[in-house]
Design an enzyme around this catalytic site. Sequence first.
Site, PDB file in Angstrom:
ATOM      1  CG  ASP A  35      -1.934   1.006   1.286  1.00 60.51           C
ATOM      2  OD1 ASP A  35      -2.928   0.784   0.586  1.00 60.51           O
ATOM      3  OD2 ASP A  35      -1.718   2.019   1.869  1.00 60.51           O
ATOM      4  CD  GLU A  84      -2.497   1.714  -3.413  1.00 65.99           C
ATOM      5  OE1 GLU A  84      -3.507   2.277  -3.588  1.00 65.99           O
ATOM      6  OE2 GLU A  84      -1.885   2.055  -2.534  1.00 65.99           O
TER       7      GLU A  84
END
Lengths: 667, 667
Positions: free
Chosen positions: A381, A410
């Site tokens: 993330d 990401e």
Amino acid sequence: MKQKNTYKRVVIEGVTPEINAGRFPVKRIRGDMFEVEADIYADNYDELSAVLLWKKEGAGRWRETAMIPLVNDRWRAAFRLDDVGRYRYTLKAWIDPFKTWIRDLRKRLDAGQDVSIDLLIGAGIVAAAAERAKGRSAVALRKYADMLADESSEERRVKSALDERLARTMQKCCRGDNATSYENELTVAVDPPRARFSAWYEVFPRSCSPEPGRYGAFRDLEMRLPYIAEMGFDVLYLPPIHPIGRTLRKGSNNVTDSGPGEPGSPWGIGSEDGGHKAIHHRLGTFGDFRRLISEAGKYGMEIALDIAFQSSPDHPYVRDHPQWFRKRPDGSIQYAENPPKKYQDIFPFDFDTADWRALWNELRSIFEFWIGQGVTIFRVDNPHTKPFDFWEWCIGDIKKKHPGVILLSEAFTRPKIMYRLAKIGFSQSYSYFPWRILKWELTQYFEELTQAPVSEFFRPSHWTNTPDILIEFLQKGGRPAFMIRFILAATLGANYGIYGPAFETCENRPLKEGSEEYLNSEKYQIRHWDLDHPRSIRRLIGVVNRIRRENQALQNDRSLRFHGVDNEQLICYSKADETRENVILVVVNLDPKNVQAGTTQLRMDAIGLDWNESFVVHDLLTDARYPWNGERNYVELDPARMPAHIFRIIPQEPVKEQSISQKDSQL
Amino acid sequence: MKQKNTYKRVVIEGVTPEINAGRFPVKRIRGDMFEVEADIYADNYDELSAVLLWKKEGAGRWRETAMIPLVNDRWRAAFRLDDVGRYRYTLKAWIDPFKTWIRDLRKRLDAGQDVSIDLLIGAGIVAAAAERAKGRSAVALRKYADMLADESSEERRVKSALDERLARTMQKCCRGDNATSYENELTVAVDPPRARFSAWYEVFPRSCSPEPGRYGAFRDLEMRLPYIAEMGFDVLYLPPIHPIGRTLRKGSNNVTDSGPGEPGSPWGIGSEDGGHKAIHHRLGTFGDFRRLISEAGKYGMEIALDIAFQSSPDHPYVRDHPQWFRKRPDGSIQYAENPPKKYQDIFPFDFDTADWRALWNELRSIFEFWIGQGVTIFRVDNPHTKPFDFWEWCIGDIKKKHPGVILLSEAFTRPKIMYRLAKIGFSQSYSYFPWRILKWELTQYFEELTQAPVSEFFRPSHWTNTPDILIEFLQKGGRPAFMIRFILAATLGANYGIYGPAFETCENRPLKEGSEEYLNSEKYQIRHWDLDHPRSIRRLIGVVNRIRRENQALQNDRSLRFHGVDNEQLICYSKADETRENVILVVVNLDPKNVQAGTTQLRMDAIGLDWNESFVVHDLLTDARYPWNGERNYVELDPARMPAHIFRIIPQEPVKEQSISQKDSQL
């Protein structure tokens, strides 16, 4: 008396592939033939020889592959990447006096010139090589040198000069004095095939309960596996599975005050129950988790975990390691911000803390911990909000021990930052695909991604949607829009993903007009999905994933080529496998509302055909076959029925039965 | 307690210009603004600052120029190159906490948020900078820090935060702890303007006698200077002026046996009278030579000498330094060869000789010798048959002492070798222009030459002809062919040359059909030229060279842009100066036999105009003016009258008198 000159006459430059002068590895997968090219040349007109040197990192001695000259001083060699891990490679080239001499000797013989002195020159070259050779080669070369110098029979001398065995032995033994070694030692990082070819399915385990309203657990997700496997996915990605903070927990639809029963965002990691190495108690036990991994494996699926390096205010780190967070002048901990927005439920780590060594080690240990539980794929993330050097160190270290681990970055941020994250070690990267809608946007973006240098280090993963991204095209285009975006993602990209069941059930309601957020987002609440709704496109997904598995052409990105169609709503592209035996041609109608028709302008060389060749296109979606001819062929697609053709190209196959028009057969 | 982390968060890469990772210098001329760009970015969303660092090589301390962010993480800065010689440059960038803080503060203020704690954070940043600053800056910053921390008046605190003087002082004093220094220190080599913009005229002094048959001397060439100057040339290039060998001397038209009176080839250097540091006795004395230089200077012309590193069998080097030549097994010296061809009148040097240090020093001393006589420009014969390392050392050493020297590389060989010679130090290079005839050939080649990376190090010199090169187009196209090739060379290239008087008098007879050699070549015999022949194009040459001098647009190569014309026989291109005040648009009829007409498709942005703008084109060859409009304009060129337009673009000028058609005014 005087020293021999040691300058190098041969130049080696323009080596491909090479990223930032060798600072970063090139990416490949196990089983690839790895091709290396370089400009190699010298002054004057001497012949050169060159070799590619390579070895598995940390494993023994260098191996050699002879390079072959192409045109314009470009040379090439290749070797097979048999193992996952890192290989090193570099090049060496030298002036080859024997090759030069043989080349000139042939010209002189052809011109009928007296070559007796030239044969003596050759004898000298071979004798010098014999001095440096060993064993049988040395003996053989000495014999050849004598024959070349023996003036009793010109014919025999010439014959031995042109003897192929002499050439072979010289090639083996003769290294120029002043070989040029390429200035950089380069690296190729070899990943498992899934790093290049994968279909991801993101799902919230807590929404997997068959009973509406009940908090779903790993056991419920286990029950869901056949459904997901039937669609043909091979990576099952779970948002964070850890305990969720209570302080300032967000409620449904991202409101700042959550009601008492609200589950909170899985990305608000950490509570008194534990942090990044704990499992949320309602999801199940570590035993349940390992069982999920094992059950998924039976369906050919791997579990990908989400690694989000941030803490809720209740994370044990905040209590035990307050020095890992930045303080504000009022003594409070600095929460996440994107001014003027404040995210007071999230504390970012201070990677610059004086205690950075302990922090970095702890974060790395989170990966190690889950690898210990059997996880080999991670979705990371927001890596772009942490230092590049942290990732390079952390991933480098993990991959030394676990070279098969796959990490998806990401980072929805600026392109150069996304590329840098790929260079420093991420195996795959989310792409801008969600926002590339028009034909020219798709064409330009995918051409950049699939060509060198980007294709050497950046493996895009194209997502139709995510819990944060519901694009307007899907909100407004109805079921055909979902079919279009799915087929584009799955055939333009070897790696892609969907967030389900929102996607396959065609969930299209935004939080509000103009927003890309979902209404009633699963980030903040538990959802119950009607998996059997007639709107679902799961059967199409299953067919397309089967086509992907059965056609190697769709398992790489580098072969992607766009073809012309004289209609801006129709996009046409092809992919091929290495041998070009498997060639797939895709035509998609980008308009979810209207029938669109046009004429192709195929780049015949890209699909392995002559410009005027006849061939058959076999639509793998409908099983229809059409006889096509040359570059220009009529296509017509009705989005209400099927917005795309996925053709397999069948060269020269005679077609008898076909008299139906292309239009009629498109069901 | 624990050490501060010292990793670098800012990345600097993709620096332009940069050749082979800084291994070779970029080329510019004195007076240029030198622009440097780079990709500069970091993780997260902090603001950055960056500077370009530069200094004259070996001269004192680094200077700084602030870089400006463009789009997509690209930054730029520039500095003026005031001197001939070498400059060093590199980059530095850092996270700028103050800039980041001010940016966020403005957003918070706009959103009406309470910023009292943010102002305390700012006070901390400024106070830390004050600690490291000196003198008045330190005092000022401390005062600002106090104001920011003073909670008695919010309004005053905010005002001082946004004070421009604070920003300026911080910009000056505040360097992030962990600034990233770019990994390479780069070099730009600055030449005199003539390295970029020059018109060369090659002439054999021995053919300059006004009396047919007499061996011409420097004094005769002196008499010829007004004729050459009138044509507007600025470099007068002489083939080798040294004593010529007798052994195996070549006769007229390259026959192997020369008659007794034959002068031999000037490239067969060396006799008992001397070698590379001597002057052929029939040309004159050193005094005559220096006088020639001085007289040419009065006409604005420099003399270029030919440096050909090879010896005739009679060269004193052969006697005094036999070890500088390669031996054959029979004890004879190895002559030059291109098997099966043998050039027994030429001995190449053995650059690999054990005595290489002495040889290399001696060869370098030849340049030094002629520089001592006042020569500053050299044309170097066949540099590609000598080692790259020799040239890099030799030229590097010469330019250290004489940075204004210009060297033209005569390497008609493979492209990568030609480029390498440019990289290692040659100021100009002969190009493939003689063999680029068709529109697509010219377009493709000149686009490669005039764009980065090639344009950063390779300065092509385009020759219409040389004593070795009489192309078929000139042999067969008549006088218009000479006009066409001349205008192309002089307007496509800022550097070009002709070999005269063969060229301007339109000498077109080849040695034999299919050969590019001249019949009765001046290489082997003395010629007498009819300079006033009506066929001569010397007046056109004079006009074009004047146009070149008067229009800065024609004094660079990098601004070259090709425009469309719907006729393959018409080529259209433009050049502009840095400010785009001077824009030249050229249209050439490539067909020497027929009138050709067509319609342009101009790239309006390349000529500094809007797509639909009206403008005037002023033909500097004929002084005619035509009103043009937008991209599409009719052109028609009769090669028998004038095969080209050289237009100056005059934006928006009102035209009244024009009613004549374009066709009528082309005389």
